[in-house]
Design an enzyme around this catalytic site. Structure first.
Site, mmCIF file in Angstrom:
data_model
loop_
_atom_site.group_PDB
_atom_site.id
_atom_site.type_symbol
_atom_site.label_atom_id
_atom_site.label_comp_id
_atom_site.label_asym_id
_atom_site.label_seq_id
_atom_site.Cartn_x
_atom_site.Cartn_y
_atom_site.Cartn_z
ATOM 1 C CB CYS A 141 -0.978 -0.042 1.170
ATOM 2 S SG CYS A 141 -2.238 1.256 1.125
ATOM 3 C CB ILE A 142 1.052 4.311 2.145
ATOM 4 C CG1 ILE A 142 1.768 5.659 2.068
ATOM 5 C CG2 ILE A 142 1.258 3.659 3.492
ATOM 6 C CD1 ILE A 142 1.322 6.646 3.143
#
Length: 602
Positions: free
Chosen positions: A331-332
């Site tokens: 994800c991030i």
């Protein structure tokens, strides 16, 4: 006194006791709500501009194409009036039956009373007619761009979902039946649950999704054996104990998202990705990020890269005495791994041998469903609130993501907890979902402004240590896993970012299910399948999927084979926390415990 009198007296006593409890709980509720700190209006909902645009577009449609709008309205009026007349006729004839119900099936209305009772069926059908009318009204709006239409559609659906009759005690047959069965005890328990949740969240409404007493991180979650072998202000580095006699030469370093805690990859042993990867013969290191408070307000993405990524990479190479590592970003953390790889390429640093991206967006030109929260009305409010607090709070982030699946993560659990008086389930994934982390103010705004709004990585304008990063600079062999129904990092956006990367060795895997379930999908479950395609990662995402092959079951073994081919020869297993690199403590470490509901014993 008869048995009947005794029963009536007992019921009266129980009711009196419950009324007293309700009075005491109501006082606690008022006190808890009064303790709620002031928050910026911009984080509570979209700005007024969106409503003005919606009204203007609807009026424009009415002026430019009145017949189309009137047709939609007349159809709605016709359905509601016909249904009203049918219900009145059935009532006048003395028949306690609902009128014909040909509406769509909706699992919120699964109680048979919604179909058999005339009053409840009337409420259900009228609600569904209204919901359809709102959706149709949005669909016929003219003079509004696609992005604004998506926002109007999303927030209209939020209002429609919020007003469902199931969300109100007087029109929820499940809650009324339970109250009768328990002589009101379920309502008392429900109020206790509501008050406890509001007290625990400083006056904010946040329903507890999982039993907080059922899990303890380090005891029945995050139990894969390992040692914390390094710590700084940003992270603890965990090295996991081998479970095979030999391991691949090149170590694997996993960067989880710091929006949540790493143990989503190490829940129970039977669904632990970390445990499974260790069992495949890899030396696994995982970063456990700090849960920042206001003292981290000025920590930037550069700080995460310098003190997080580059430092962890250097420590893993030092501990294993290897010149290269394989890296994973989720994800991030995958987005930031992309920034880091661009920096390393520019610096001539070849310490990363391959990269894997789990559900990662690097091209934000179309951010997907989460894009409704990325306009300035929200981001300006987030910036003001985060500046005041020194951090972007986990409560705000959790609430935002929950509203992307409001019926599943807000209204459904609230009904069970507050109306039915049920205890939350002992569900490990939902427990993890509620164990969130904060984000430093500066880093959060750089991410929202520069990457999400500005699309700086895909455009080659986002700075890392003062130099613009670019997707074309990412040239290491890479594997990307995206998830078909991901509502946070949608798979088409992930594909579009990967295809712009400069690597000549790309593998793209599209897993079934969503952001978490699609990744945490152990082979033993035989549950979700995945798509692969030998064609280049190029062109339109849907064209790639159309020609892809589907394989039933987890993508984990396919990825392990890909990783093994890039991990060198087999050597004797490495022991975590050897004398040359003494352990600081046992896994899962100390940083992961910050803010958890319960701490391990000892």
């Amino acid at each position: 006194m008869t048995t009947k009198d005794n029963a009536a007296g007992a019921k009266l006593e129980k009711m009196t006791t419950n009324l007293a409890k309700i009075e005491a709980l109501s006082s606690r509720l008022m006190a808890a709500l009064a303790a709620r700190p002031a928050s910026d209006p911009g984080v509570q909902g979209p700005g007024q501009e969106i409503y003005m645009k919606a009204a203007t577009a609807y009026l424009a449609g009415l002026m430019q194409n009145p017949s189309r709008v009137l047709e939609q309205q007349i159809s709605y009026w016709g359905k509601t009036m016909r249904h009203y007349v049918d219900a009145q006729q059935a009532l006048a004839s003395g028949e306690l039956r609902p009128p014909e119900d040909t509406g769509p099936k909706d699992r919120r209305f699964s109680n048979p009373v919604w179909d058999s009772n005339p009053a409840f069926n009337y409420l259900k059908q009228q609600y569904l007619f209204n919901a359809e009318a709102v959706q149709n009204a949005v669909a016929v709006m003219e003079g509004i761009d696609d992005h604004e239409r998506k926002r109007v559609d999303y927030f209209s659906r939020q209002i429609v979902d919020m007003l469902a009759p199931t969300n109100f005690l007087g029109t929820n047959p499940d809650a009324l039946e339970r109250a009768l069965e328990t002589d009101g005890e379920s309502l008392v328990r429900g109020l206790e649950n509501l008050v406890s949740d509001i007290e625990a969240n400083n006056g904010e409404f946040a329903v507890t999704l999982a039993d907080p007493e059922a899990f303890v991180v380090g005891e029945n979650l995050a139990t894969t054996p390992g040692k914390v072998v390094f710590r700084n202000r940003m992270l603890e580095l965990i090295q996991y104990a081998p479970s095979t006699e030999t391991v691949y030469e090149t170590p694997l370093l996993i960067f989880p998202p710091w929006i949540n805690k790493f143990y989503v990859m190490d829940l129970k042993p039977q669904n632990s990705l970390i445990k499974w990867v260790v069992e495949q013969g890899f030396t696994v290191f995982v970063v456990s990020w700090v849960n920042p408070d206001a003292s981290y307000a000025d920590v930037s993405l550069d700080d995460y890269i310098r003190e997080g990524y580059l430092t962890a990479m250097a420590e893993v190479r030092r501990i294993t005495d290897q010149p290269q590592i394989n890296a994973v970003g989720y994800c991030i953390a995958g987005t930031t791994l992309g920034l880091t790889l661009s920096h390393l390429q520019r610096a001539g640093d070849t310490s990363v041998k391959s990269a894997t991206f789990f559900t990662t967006l690097t091209d934000f030109s179309d951010p997907g469903e989460v894009g409704v929260f990325l306009d300035n009305d929200f981001v300006d409010g987030i910036e003001r609130q985060s500046t005041a607090d020194g951090m972007l709070s986990k409560t705000l982030m959790s609430r935002t993501f929950s509203y992307l699946r409001s019926n599943d993560l807000i209204y459904g659990p609230a009904i069970k907890s507050y109306m039915l008086g049920e205890a939350p389930p002992a569900f490990d994934l939902l427990y993890w979902n509620g164990d969130g982390t904060n984000l430093p103010c500066k880093m959060a705004m750089q991410y929202l402004r520069g990457l999400c709004q500005g699309d700086g990585l895909a455009k080659g304008t986002f700075p890392v240590f003062g130099h613009a990063a670019s997707l074309s600079d990412i040239k290491v062999p890479l594997c990307a896993i995206a998830c078909e129904t991901d509502h946070i990092a949608h798979w088409r956006g992930s594909f579009n970012g990967i295809k712009q990367m400069g690597s000549e060795d790309k593998t793209f895997i599209l897993a079934q299910s969503g952001h978490i379930a699609g990744v945490i999908n152990p082979p033993s479950k035989g549950k979700y399948g995945h798509y692969t395609n030998p064609r280049p990662v190029a062109g339109a995402p849907d064209d790639w999927k159309t020609t892809a092959s589907f394989t039933q079951g987890s993508w984990w073994p396919r990825w392990a084979d890909w990783l093994a081919n890039r991990s060198g020869s087999m050597i004797a297993a490495r022991i975590a926390g050897e004398s040359t690199n003494p352990a600081l403590c046992d896994a899962p470490g100390t940083y992961v415990l910050a803010g958890t509901a319960r701490l391990p014993k000892g």
